[in-house]
Scaffold this motif. Structure first.
Motif, PDB file in Angstrom:
ATOM      1  N   PHE A   1       4.291 -37.378   5.900  1.00 13.77           N
ATOM      2  CA  PHE A   1       3.378 -38.244   5.286  1.00 13.77           C
ATOM      3  C   PHE A   1       1.984 -37.942   6.066  1.00 13.77           C
TER       4      PHE A   1
ATOM      5  N   ARG B   1      -8.670 -46.071   3.977  1.00 13.97           N
ATOM      6  CA  ARG B   1      -7.159 -46.692   4.615  1.00 13.97           C
ATOM      7  C   ARG B   1      -6.194 -46.585   3.823  1.00 13.97           C
ATOM      8  N   PHE B   2      -5.077 -46.745   4.440  1.00 16.56           N
ATOM      9  CA  PHE B   2      -3.620 -46.468   3.641  1.00 16.56           C
ATOM     10  C   PHE B   2      -2.903 -47.926   3.788  1.00 16.56           C
ATOM     11  N   GLY B   3      -2.628 -48.529   2.633  1.00 15.29           N
ATOM     12  CA  GLY B   3      -1.516 -49.471   3.054  1.00 15.29           C
ATOM     13  C   GLY B   3      -0.567 -49.374   1.989  1.00 15.29           C
ATOM     14  N   PRO B   4       0.492 -50.394   2.153  1.00 13.65           N
ATOM     15  CA  PRO B   4       1.861 -50.173   1.510  1.00 13.65           C
ATOM     16  C   PRO B   4       1.671 -50.565   0.016  1.00 13.65           C
TER      17      PRO B   4
ATOM     18  N   MET C   1       5.756 -40.565  -0.401  1.00 16.63           N
ATOM     19  CA  MET C   1       6.379 -39.391  -0.311  1.00 16.63           C
ATOM     20  C   MET C   1       7.452 -39.452  -1.522  1.00 16.63           C
TER      21      MET C   1
ATOM     22  N   TYR D   1       4.122 -49.915  -4.043  1.00 12.58           N
ATOM     23  CA  TYR D   1       5.372 -49.595  -4.716  1.00 12.58           C
ATOM     24  C   TYR D   1       5.111 -48.857  -5.831  1.00 12.58           C
TER      25      TYR D   1
ATOM     26  N   TRP E   1     -13.592 -52.499   0.072  1.00 10.99           N
ATOM     27  CA  TRP E   1     -12.628 -51.509  -0.172  1.00 10.99           C
ATOM     28  C   TRP E   1     -12.094 -51.546  -1.483  1.00 10.99           C
TER      29      TRP E   1
ATOM     30  N   GLU F   1       8.523 -42.924  -1.938  1.00  8.65           N
ATOM     31  CA  GLU F   1       8.919 -43.881  -0.844  1.00  8.65           C
ATOM     32  C   GLU F   1       9.001 -42.914   0.482  1.00  8.65           C
ATOM     33  N   PRO F   2       8.115 -43.673   1.615  1.00 11.44           N
ATOM     34  CA  PRO F   2       7.394 -44.956   1.449  1.00 11.44           C
ATOM     35  C   PRO F   2       6.307 -44.758   0.452  1.00 11.44           C
ATOM     36  N   GLY F   3       6.071 -45.576  -0.155  1.00 10.45           N
ATOM     37  CA  GLY F   3       4.765 -45.977  -1.204  1.00 10.45           C
ATOM     38  C   GLY F   3       3.517 -46.340  -0.480  1.00 10.45           C
ATOM     39  N   ALA F   4       2.526 -45.797  -0.952  1.00  5.95           N
ATOM     40  CA  ALA F   4       1.149 -46.320  -0.352  1.00  5.95           C
ATOM     41  C   ALA F   4       0.232 -46.368  -1.414  1.00  5.95           C
ATOM     42  N   GLN F   5      -1.062 -46.937  -0.953  1.00  6.60           N
ATOM     43  CA  GLN F   5      -2.198 -46.889  -1.635  1.00  6.60           C
ATOM     44  C   GLN F   5      -3.319 -46.489  -0.672  1.00  6.60           C
TER      45      GLN F   5
ATOM     46  N   LYS G   1      -1.664 -37.935   4.187  1.00  6.79           N
ATOM     47  CA  LYS G   1      -2.786 -38.707   4.602  1.00  6.79           C
ATOM     48  C   LYS G   1      -4.010 -37.465   4.964  1.00  6.79           C
TER      49      LYS G   1
ATOM     50  N   HIS H   1      10.289 -39.600  -3.802  1.00  2.39           N
ATOM     51  CA  HIS H   1      11.458 -40.138  -3.399  1.00  2.39           C
ATOM     52  C   HIS H   1      12.629 -39.083  -3.414  1.00  2.39           C
TER      53      HIS H   1
END
Lengths: 811, 336
Positions: B223, B245-248, B282, B250, B274, B255-259, B227, B284
């Protein structure tokens, strides 16, 4: 998913502001789509005191009042409410105030009487449904006090973008659990709103049936309905909900109906379980049966008053004789709770998501309940939430819980997942201390045990999404916070995949066309043209264009027509896109094509050339040649005439025909010049499986086509000589044929052949044209003498006449 | 002729030539002037050249120098006349402010401009370009990407079907699976391409639109790499001072899934805010296994973004249909 800030606090007494909650959730849990202070729209309203009220001289239902709004001046206000009382305070909108509906209050005359503002009803303020009169305020506040200081609405509405993997977030309890985990505040599973303790009566249980004194439940279809909890409450008094309950529902935009229904909606939005209340008396034999529909009974009038039907075999809830609800979607009108209801059967069921999806699709109705069932509700807490729901009903509507019926097999424990902290560190790029991992997972409801250097984790029933190690790693990562992870560049190895050859060719062709002055387009690729074989979309939204195209020029022609309709006639458009050809029983053959269309002026107007010539066939032919040479570097490009018109096939090396060039037919106004187009296939993009599922087929890279190396020709040291050859060529003879003969007859010394003139008319017979070539000659070692050139001219003329009947034009 | 006479004649000719040219009107045509000059000098110049040979050897050197100086002097007089003549005539014959003879300027589509810029940055970061078919199988589009069968996640992608098990791809992610099946890791590719959704064509939706996908798979990709690469992309694309910035989030295939959100000014007068720029995560393990890779050995990350949305905010386009209309007056605004 809309949640209320105050409602969340019912579960977790944190001290964060709504904005902080929103920020924390979007960093650790779910995207925040919006946050809205409830009552923001009410900021401009003030408390108004009615000082005088008298009948309107010209109306039998209007009042003329004088209102003290604190401004020091008594305002004339016309009011239509039957309940206006002198000496009472009401919400007042001064002139200039914008109502929640968007209407701006202006000073105006109502039947001849001036009105300087408006006294408002609850509905006009968005505070409820009441609109039969203005909203009397029970307050000591002085006239002119902001309304928001008087009615304490202070709540916030958070709009969360809950994605399909997290159905547990479709309730306030679920969101509160995240807030608790993020903020480190303890979570209470029972909201403070519910003050009555749940009934402790033992449940009457059975795997398929449960029969009580008041009611019985039979589940015939245990696959679609894995659990059914029925609670009988007798002696309820249906009526208006208490103010706190109405406010909870209104805070998330839900309408209050009656106390019993409001309690079920509280449970749905608060605890995440859809529950339904039946009027027990209306259920035939006081029996509930869950089973697939039979054909003759597939119609039901639902709560919204509409008759709906479902396909045979979908799951319905029936009473002793007939369907009373579409499972997981909506209940029936006849058995709903009404003002006359005294005894209630409360249903809390767990339906399999696939079955509810089938019901929802068949009924054609999506509801808050079906939305949650399709994503999965928690089976483990079904009974406890049903008891909590019953407690809430007795709290707000009175009555006594008489029996609890529970049908369904015991919930099987979830399989434990092993989490390796070493794997977590490898995937995230940083290690997380073991105690922190355990703390995070525990706060989310997992049961975590140490197992050697790893962790054995049992996920809670509401987290269907936690079935693999990586699912747990994600939980840890997001609660640690992605922003807390470093973002340093670390060593990497270059990839093994080269640029896709079709990408490389597309780039080359694209840059060539732009350099030639053309504009790239990206039109909608569907078309109305097709036949039985043409690949098509089976479920298009726009029925007029269901087909996949097999050529790009047709699309460009339509785009040209669009431009012509806007009086734009100088067009140079191109597109690179995929086209499709039928292939029996498989995916269509897919090719990357480039199409180019030109029409109108060949150059912009210049004062030296006031009307530039229009593009013609010869321009198109050049575009085709350059395009093909750029697409297939180093290969021989030839344009083959397509008989009878100015159109050619583009033939490239061993590939054969790769495209065409010619006039493009389109709907063209009289002022526009003809359109010319080129279409070329850059190659097939394979849609065959690369390898079987779960397998790979790793092979060496295929590199993009590049041109074969050019061999350098030494520059000539001897001067060239040239002469012109004007020939009378019968129409049956092609210019290219004449050139062929010239080249084959001339021998090695001929360096160049250039056609430079075509003429028909005076001095040239009908059926014949005059064509003139300039021939360039060169000897590698010496200067050519005039006599040698004369000899060659004479020889050529002789052969041309003999082979083609072509004679020199007398000068 | 002796040396003195020679030098004197040379000097004399230089002066006469200068006098002739200086005496001409500045608007005299250049060929007229040259004609008069030639009439004056040609014979005498030839004579002086021939005379060189008849001079005694000792004088020849000085005479030769004088002869060369004479030629240079005549040329200088002529140059002076030419510049005088050019200055005098050009202002009358030419209007230098008149427009150039223009040729048509070609243009790339604004969505292409955005894709190019994105591709350029990722090329600098070691990515090549992969392509895949737009008509796909359900397996490549959904199954291999860890979409559970009959799951609401599929409804995020309202799909256009071509037949039983075949469809128009709803995202470029099938290219991930095709590439991983075809090339052994390490793989670092970018996959731009057209994707399809069952959407009405209105101001904010289109049933066909471009997407751009990125994929990096190797041993020990983490990860942190995701980033680092995406934040670096954002800084190069939006400017080094932009906050990221990175947030969760789906997506079934990560997985982990982020935006990734970037603080940008959309030019609507509301200042910095923002904005979600891309979805990422990542890869799956089920996706790696579907492509025949050992998910214990290999890890990877992927992202996807919508260049049309970026083009719209960047160029101030508020109706997506403009991108498809192909109005030449629109396209030519992006001419190069």
């Amino acid at each position: 998913m809309i949640v209320s800030h105050e409602w969340i606090k019912q579960f977790v007494p944190h001290s964060l502001s709504a904005e902080e909650v929103g920020e924390a959730l979007s960093r650790h849990c779910v995207t925040l789509d919006g946050i809205e202070a409830l009552g923001d729209a009410l900021k401009p309203f003030v408390v108004g005191l009615v000082v005088e009220a008298g009948p309107h001289p010209d109306s039998d239902h209007l009042w003329v009042t004088r209102v003290d709004d604190g401004s020091g001046e008594l305002l004339h206000v016309v009011c239509g409410a039957p309940n206006v009382v002198v000496g009472t305070k009401y919400p007042f909108a001064r002139t200039g105030t914008v109502m929640p509906s968007g209407l701006e209050i202006a000073k105006r005359k109502i039947r001849g009487e001036i009105s300087n503002g408006m006294l408002c009803s609850a509905r006009e303020l968005g505070l409820g449904e009441e609109h039969n009169g203005i909203l009397a305020l029970d307050t000591d506040a002085a006239p002119g006090t902001p309304l928001l200081d008087v009615i304490r609405l202070a709540d916030w509405r958070l709009d969360l973008d809950v994605l399909p993997n997290r159905p547990d977030l479709l309730s306030h309890l679920g969101v509160a659990r995240e807030v608790a985990a993020i903020s480190g505040t303890p979570l209470s599973l029972v909201p403070r709103d519910i003050e009555v303790a749940p009934s402790q009566l033992p449940a009457i249980t059975g795997e398929r049936s449960a029969e009580g004194k008041y009611a019985s439940v039979h589940v015939h279809d245990a696959i679609s309905c894995t659990r059914f909890v029925g609670v009988v409450i007798t002696g309820v008094k249906v009526g208006e909900s208490p103010e706190w309950l109405r406010r909870r529902l209104e805070s998330i935009g839900q309408r209050s109906i009656n106390n019993v229904v409001d309690a079920t909606n509280y449970v749905l939005h608060g605890l995440g379980h859809p529950v339904h209340a039946y009027d027990l008396k209306t259920l035939s034999s006081q029996t509930i049966v869950v089973r697939p529909t039979e054909v003759h009974e597939s119609s039901l009038k639902t709560l919204d008053g509409t008759s709906r039907s479902v396909a045979q075999g979908t799951t319905v809830i029936c009473d002793g004789s007939k369907p009373v609800a579409f499972a997981g979607v909506m209940g029936g009108l006849e058995t709903e709770v009404t003002a006359e209801t005294v005894d209630v059967l409360l249903e809390l069921a767990v339906f399999d998501p696939r079955f509810v999806r089938r019901v929802r699709r068949s009924v054609g109705l999506s509801t808050d309940a079906s939305y949650r069932f399709e994503r999965g509700v928690d089976a483990q807490d079904a009974e406890s939430v049903a008891r909590l729901a019953a407690a809430l009903i007795t709290q707000v509507a009175g009555g006594v819980v008489q029996e609890v019926l529970l049908v369904g097999a015991p919930v099987a424990p979830r399989k434990a997942v092993i989490l390796r902290p070493s794997r977590l560190a490898r995937l995230l790029g940083v290690a997380v201390p073991q105690e922190q991992i355990v703390g995070i997972l525990t706060a989310l409801g997992c049961v975590v045990e140490n197992e050697a250097e790893n962790l054995r984790v049992n996920a809670p029933g509401w987290r269907h999404d936690l079935g693999m190690e990586v699912d747990l790693i994600e939980e840890v990562a997001r609660l640690v916070g992605f922003d807390r992870l470093p973002d340093e560049v670390r060593p990497f190895r270059p990839g093994t995949a080269p640029d896709h050859p079709l990408h490389v060719a597309s780039r080359r062709v694209r840059d060539l066309l732009v350099g030639m002055g053309m504009s790239e387009t990206r039109p909608m690729p569907f078309t109305a043209h097709g036949d039985a074989d043409t690949p098509r979309v089976l479920n298009p939204l726009a029925e007029d264009e269901p087909f996949l195209r097999s050529n790009i020029l047709r699309t460009l022609a339509q785009r040209a027509e669009y431009n012509l309709s806007h009086k734009q006639g100088n067009l140079r458009l191109f597109e690179i896109g995929n086209v499709f050809f039928p292939r029996a029983a498989r995916l269509p053959v897919e090719e990357v094509h480039v199409g180019a269309l030109v029409m109108g002026a060949r150059r912009p107007v210049h004062f030296t050339e006031p009307s530039p010539p229009a593009f013609d066939a010869w321009d198109a032919k050049d575009i085709a040649l350059r395009l093909a040479s750029s697409a297939f570097p180093g290969e021989v490009v030839r344009l083959g005439p397509m008989g009878g018109r100015l159109a050619w096939e583009i033939v490239v090396g061993e590939r054969g025909v790769v495209g065409t060039v010619g006039e493009v037919e389109l709907d063209r106004p009289v002022w526009a010049s003809p359109a010319w187009g080129v279409e070329l296939s850059l190659g097939v993009i394979s849609s065959d499986d690369v390898a079987a599922a779960g397998k790979h087929s790793h092979r060496a890279a295929e590199r993009a086509m590049t041109s074969s190396p050019v061999r350098y020709q030494p520059l000539p040291s001897m001067p060239a000589a040239e002469f012109d050859l004007a020939l009378l060529v019968p129409d049956a003879v092609n210019a290219s044929r004449v050139e062929e003969v010239i080249r084959s007859a001339a021998g090695d010394l001929l360096e160049g052949v250039q056609l430079f003139d075509e003429y028909r008319g005076d001095g040239v017979a009908d059926g014949v044209r005059s064509l003139a070539w300039r021939l360039t000659w060169r000897h590698p070692e010496r200067t050519l003498r005039d006599k040698e050139l004369e000899g060659r001219r004479a020889k050529l003329i002789g052969i041309l006449e003999q082979e083609l009947g072509v004679r020199p034009r007398a000068s | 002729m002796n040396l003195n006479e020679y030098l004197q004649q040379a000097n004399q000719l230089a002066q006469e030539c200068q006098a002739l040219l200086d005496g001409l009107d500045a608007t005299t045509r250049l060929d007229t002037a040259k004609g008069q000059l030639n009439a004056l000098r040609d014979a005498r110049l030839a004579e002086l050249q021939n005379a060189l040979r008849s001079l005694p050897a000792d004088d020849r050197r000085a005479a030769g120098t004088a002869f060369n100086s004479l030629k240079q002097a005549i040329q200088a007089s002529l140059d002076t006349f030419v510049s005088r003549q050019t200055a005098a005539t050009s202002s009358k014959t030419f209007d230098a402010t008149m427009p150039a003879r223009a040729s048509w300027r070609g243009s790339l589509h604004p969505v292409t401009l955005v894709i190019d810029e994105i591709s350029e940055i990722f090329r600098e970061l070691g990515f090549t370009v992969a392509l895949g078919p737009e008509a796909e199988t359900e397996w490549y589009n959904f199954g291999a990407l860890n979409f559970p069968p009959d799951h609401p996640a599929m409804e995020l992608h309202d799909t256009l079907y071509l037949g039983e098990g075949t469809l128009l791809r709803t995202h470029t992610s099938p290219v991930q699976v095709r590439t991983l099946q075809r090339y052994a890791p390490p793989v670092r590719v970018l996959a731009p391409g057209q994707v399809y959704r069952r959407d009405f064509f209105d101001a904010t939706h289109a049933p066909a639109f471009m997407q751009i996908e990125g994929l990096a798979v190797d041993e020990d990709i983490s990860f942190v790499d995701l980033k680092a690469t995406l934040a670096e992309f954002a800084r190069r694309f939006y400017g080094a001072t932009r906050r990221v910035r990175f947030g969760p989030s789906y997506f079934p295939f990560v997985e982990p899934g982020a935006q990734m959100d970037v603080e940008v000014d959309l030019g609507d007068g509301k200042g910095l805010r923002w904005v979600e720029i891309l979805g990422c995560g990542m890869v799956h393990p089920n996706v790696l296994e579907a492509a025949g890779l050992d998910s214990e050995r290999y890890t990877g990350w992927a992202f996807g973004m919508g260049p049309a949305r970026i083009a719209m905010s960047r160029y101030g386009i508020n109706d997506i249909r403009v991108l498809y209309d192909s109005d030449t007056r629109f396209l030519e605004q992006f001419a190069q």
